[in-house]
Design a protein around this motif. Structure first.
Motif, mmCIF file in Angstrom:
data_model
loop_
_atom_site.group_PDB
_atom_site.id
_atom_site.type_symbol
_atom_site.label_atom_id
_atom_site.label_comp_id
_atom_site.label_asym_id
_atom_site.label_seq_id
_atom_site.Cartn_x
_atom_site.Cartn_y
_atom_site.Cartn_z
ATOM 1 N N ASP A 91 8.900 -2.609 -3.227
ATOM 2 C CA ASP A 91 8.019 -1.971 -3.361
ATOM 3 C C ASP A 91 6.932 -3.352 -4.043
ATOM 4 O O ASP A 91 5.743 -2.548 -3.420
ATOM 5 C CB ASP A 91 7.614 -1.095 -4.430
ATOM 6 N N GLY A 92 7.106 -3.789 -4.499
ATOM 7 C CA GLY A 92 6.163 -5.268 -4.746
ATOM 8 C C GLY A 92 7.141 -5.904 -4.832
ATOM 9 O O GLY A 92 8.658 -6.537 -5.331
ATOM 10 N N PHE A 93 5.910 -7.458 -5.115
ATOM 11 C CA PHE A 93 6.661 -8.366 -5.743
ATOM 12 C C PHE A 93 5.689 -9.943 -5.902
ATOM 13 O O PHE A 93 4.420 -9.270 -6.744
ATOM 14 C CB PHE A 93 7.430 -9.513 -4.273
ATOM 15 N N VAL A 94 5.966 -10.383 -6.961
ATOM 16 C CA VAL A 94 5.677 -11.703 -8.180
ATOM 17 C C VAL A 94 5.678 -12.666 -7.224
ATOM 18 O O VAL A 94 6.095 -13.699 -7.045
ATOM 19 C CB VAL A 94 6.251 -11.356 -9.419
ATOM 20 N N VAL A 97 1.034 -14.133 0.065
ATOM 21 C CA VAL A 97 0.836 -13.509 -0.038
ATOM 22 C C VAL A 97 -0.384 -13.436 1.291
ATOM 23 O O VAL A 97 -0.849 -11.256 1.602
ATOM 24 C CB VAL A 97 -0.803 -13.426 -1.676
ATOM 25 N N ILE A 98 -0.602 -13.770 1.883
ATOM 26 C CA ILE A 98 -2.068 -13.974 3.262
ATOM 27 C C ILE A 98 -0.866 -13.396 4.417
ATOM 28 O O ILE A 98 -1.425 -12.374 4.568
ATOM 29 C CB ILE A 98 -2.210 -15.169 3.951
ATOM 30 N N GLU A 99 -0.427 -13.255 4.294
ATOM 31 C CA GLU A 99 0.832 -12.779 5.333
ATOM 32 C C GLU A 99 1.150 -11.484 5.287
ATOM 33 O O GLU A 99 1.055 -10.340 5.728
ATOM 34 C CB GLU A 99 2.112 -13.771 5.987
ATOM 35 N N ALA A 100 1.443 -10.904 4.115
ATOM 36 C CA ALA A 100 2.100 -9.670 3.265
ATOM 37 C C ALA A 100 0.173 -8.796 3.490
ATOM 38 O O ALA A 100 1.019 -7.636 3.499
ATOM 39 C CB ALA A 100 2.411 -9.399 1.535
ATOM 40 N N ALA A 101 -0.654 -9.041 3.067
ATOM 41 C CA ALA A 101 -1.650 -8.370 3.458
ATOM 42 C C ALA A 101 -2.244 -8.101 4.164
ATOM 43 O O ALA A 101 -2.485 -7.178 5.259
ATOM 44 C CB ALA A 101 -3.304 -9.050 2.911
ATOM 45 N N ALA A 102 -1.468 -9.390 5.904
ATOM 46 C CA ALA A 102 -2.060 -8.918 6.868
ATOM 47 C C ALA A 102 -1.716 -8.467 7.247
ATOM 48 O O ALA A 102 -1.944 -7.698 8.869
ATOM 49 C CB ALA A 102 -2.750 -10.002 8.022
ATOM 50 N N PRO A 143 9.856 -9.680 4.807
ATOM 51 C CA PRO A 143 10.272 -9.387 5.130
ATOM 52 C C PRO A 143 10.689 -7.969 4.577
ATOM 53 O O PRO A 143 10.725 -6.825 4.925
ATOM 54 C CB PRO A 143 10.964 -9.333 5.744
ATOM 55 N N ALA A 144 11.276 -7.825 3.247
ATOM 56 C CA ALA A 144 11.993 -7.026 2.160
ATOM 57 C C ALA A 144 10.637 -6.527 1.818
ATOM 58 O O ALA A 144 10.677 -4.994 2.048
ATOM 59 C CB ALA A 144 12.064 -8.018 0.786
ATOM 60 N N LEU A 145 8.962 -6.342 1.695
ATOM 61 C CA LEU A 145 7.955 -5.402 1.797
ATOM 62 C C LEU A 145 8.226 -4.496 2.969
ATOM 63 O O LEU A 145 7.365 -3.414 3.040
ATOM 64 C CB LEU A 145 6.813 -5.973 0.832
ATOM 65 N N ASP A 152 0.477 -1.088 -0.372
ATOM 66 C CA ASP A 152 -0.124 -0.049 -0.352
ATOM 67 C C ASP A 152 0.482 0.962 0.213
ATOM 68 O O ASP A 152 0.087 2.298 -1.116
ATOM 69 C CB ASP A 152 -0.825 0.169 0.981
ATOM 70 N N ALA A 153 2.434 0.795 1.208
ATOM 71 C CA ALA A 153 2.939 2.448 0.736
ATOM 72 C C ALA A 153 3.418 3.134 -0.714
ATOM 73 O O ALA A 153 3.844 4.075 -0.423
ATOM 74 C CB ALA A 153 3.855 1.617 2.038
#
Length: 318
Positions: free
Chosen positions: A188-191, A201-206, A180-182, A128-129
């Motif tokens: 800024d993002g990952f694929v 993605v669950i972890e990053a979103a939460a 962790p990098a995000l 989001d940042a």
């Protein structure tokens, strides 16, 4: 010396003959590397088969280095072999093209499908940042693609197709370090590519707050991949559907497997899928519509199940 009378022997023999024999069929299921989501799926399938057949089918999950290896091993395996692969790879093997050029084998023509499993689904995950909400906003941003995986290769291809080649910074970080990098702002993002919902993605979103980018119909068309919709609410903060692409994946065997075993494997998979979905949400995205992505013929035993279940197969799949 103890004497055993003939009537007793006859009675014992009759009792033995009257006792049902408990047949046990053992199957090897080869999918992916230990620790991957697809290896976990294999473990879940093994548990479902044992429960659904009351132990008459025992599945042993075997680690794999990838789908190409899975297909190549068909040449030396017997009727107890089940493996996973994208359906398109089976076509390449049977045609002796691409990575199978010069490696063709008559055994490849005997490969038959059983059932689909969760697709490899592309996720373009932006913090989001970063403020990134579409692909054009990725210019001059730092993106992690990972190394050597399907997701890394596919992500690099898409960036080129969408006019971003050379316009973004590629982070030199392993995919395992993406979240962790995000979180700390290194990227800024990952694929990533995998079954949805994807654990990273669950972890990053939460933990961070992310936007998973959707592709337009025009973008999907140029990728030449299957269109897939991840329903709203799959990830924290996701209020709308995510439209993305996927690489279908299915479970296969060969004509060496007997019809009854193929039938039981297929029946037990579909009848146990809802229970598997209660434990792992990625199974909830599997439905009979995914059968259309399988271009290989289905095993006669699997065909018997689909006919009984009223699930129509195309003529080319029979």
């Amino acid at each position: 010396m103890i004497s055993i009378r003939k009537p007793f022997i006859a009675t014992l023999a009759a009792a033995v003959l009257a006792t049902p024999l408990l047949a046990e069929t053992r199957v090897t299921y080869k999918s992916a590397k230990t620790g991957s989501s697809y290896y976990q799926m294999g473990v879940q399938i093994a548990e479902a088969m044992k429960a659904g057949t009351e132990g008459s089918i025992i599945v042993t999950v075997e680690e794999s280095q990838g789908s190409v290896q899975n297909v190549m091993e068909v040449r030396a395996r017997g009727g107890d072999y089940v493996f996973t692969s994208p359906p398109a790879l089976i076509g390449l093997a049977q045609g002796g093209t691409a990575m199978f050029d010069g490696k063709g084998d008559p055994a490849f023509d005997e490969i038959r499908a059983l059932f689909p499993i969760p697709s490899l689904t592309m996720h373009f995950v932006m913090s989001d940042a970063s403020g990134i909400t579409d692909f054009t906003a990725m210019e001059n941003k730092t993106i992690l693609l990972g190394k050597g995986s399907f997701g890394a290769r596919e992500g690099e291809k898409y960036l080129g197709l969408f006019g971003l080649d050379g316009k973004i910074k590629i982070a030199d970080v392993e995919l395992s370090g993406a979240v962790p990098a995000l979180k700390n702002g290194q990227i800024d993002g990952f694929v990533t590519a995998g079954s949805w919902p994807a654990p990273n993605v669950i972890e990053a979103a939460a933990s961070t707050g992310v936007t998973v980018l959707s592709l337009t119909d025009e973008q999907i068309a140029v990728t030449k991949r299957a269109r897939l919709v991840i329903p709203a609410g799959t990830y924290a903060g996701q209020d709308t559907d995510i439209v993305t692409t996927s690489l279908p994946v299915a479970a296969f065997t060969t004509t060496k497997m007997d019809d009854d075993t193929a039938y039981e494997l297929t029946r037990t998979f579909w009848e146990g899928k809802s229970d598997m979905g209660a434990g792992a949400a990625w199974w909830n995205g599997v439905d009979p519509a995914l059968l259309a992505n399988v271009t290989t013929r289905f095993h006669p035993g699997a065909q018997r199940y689909y006919a009984e279940a009223g699930i129509e197969l195309a003529d080319a799949q029979k």
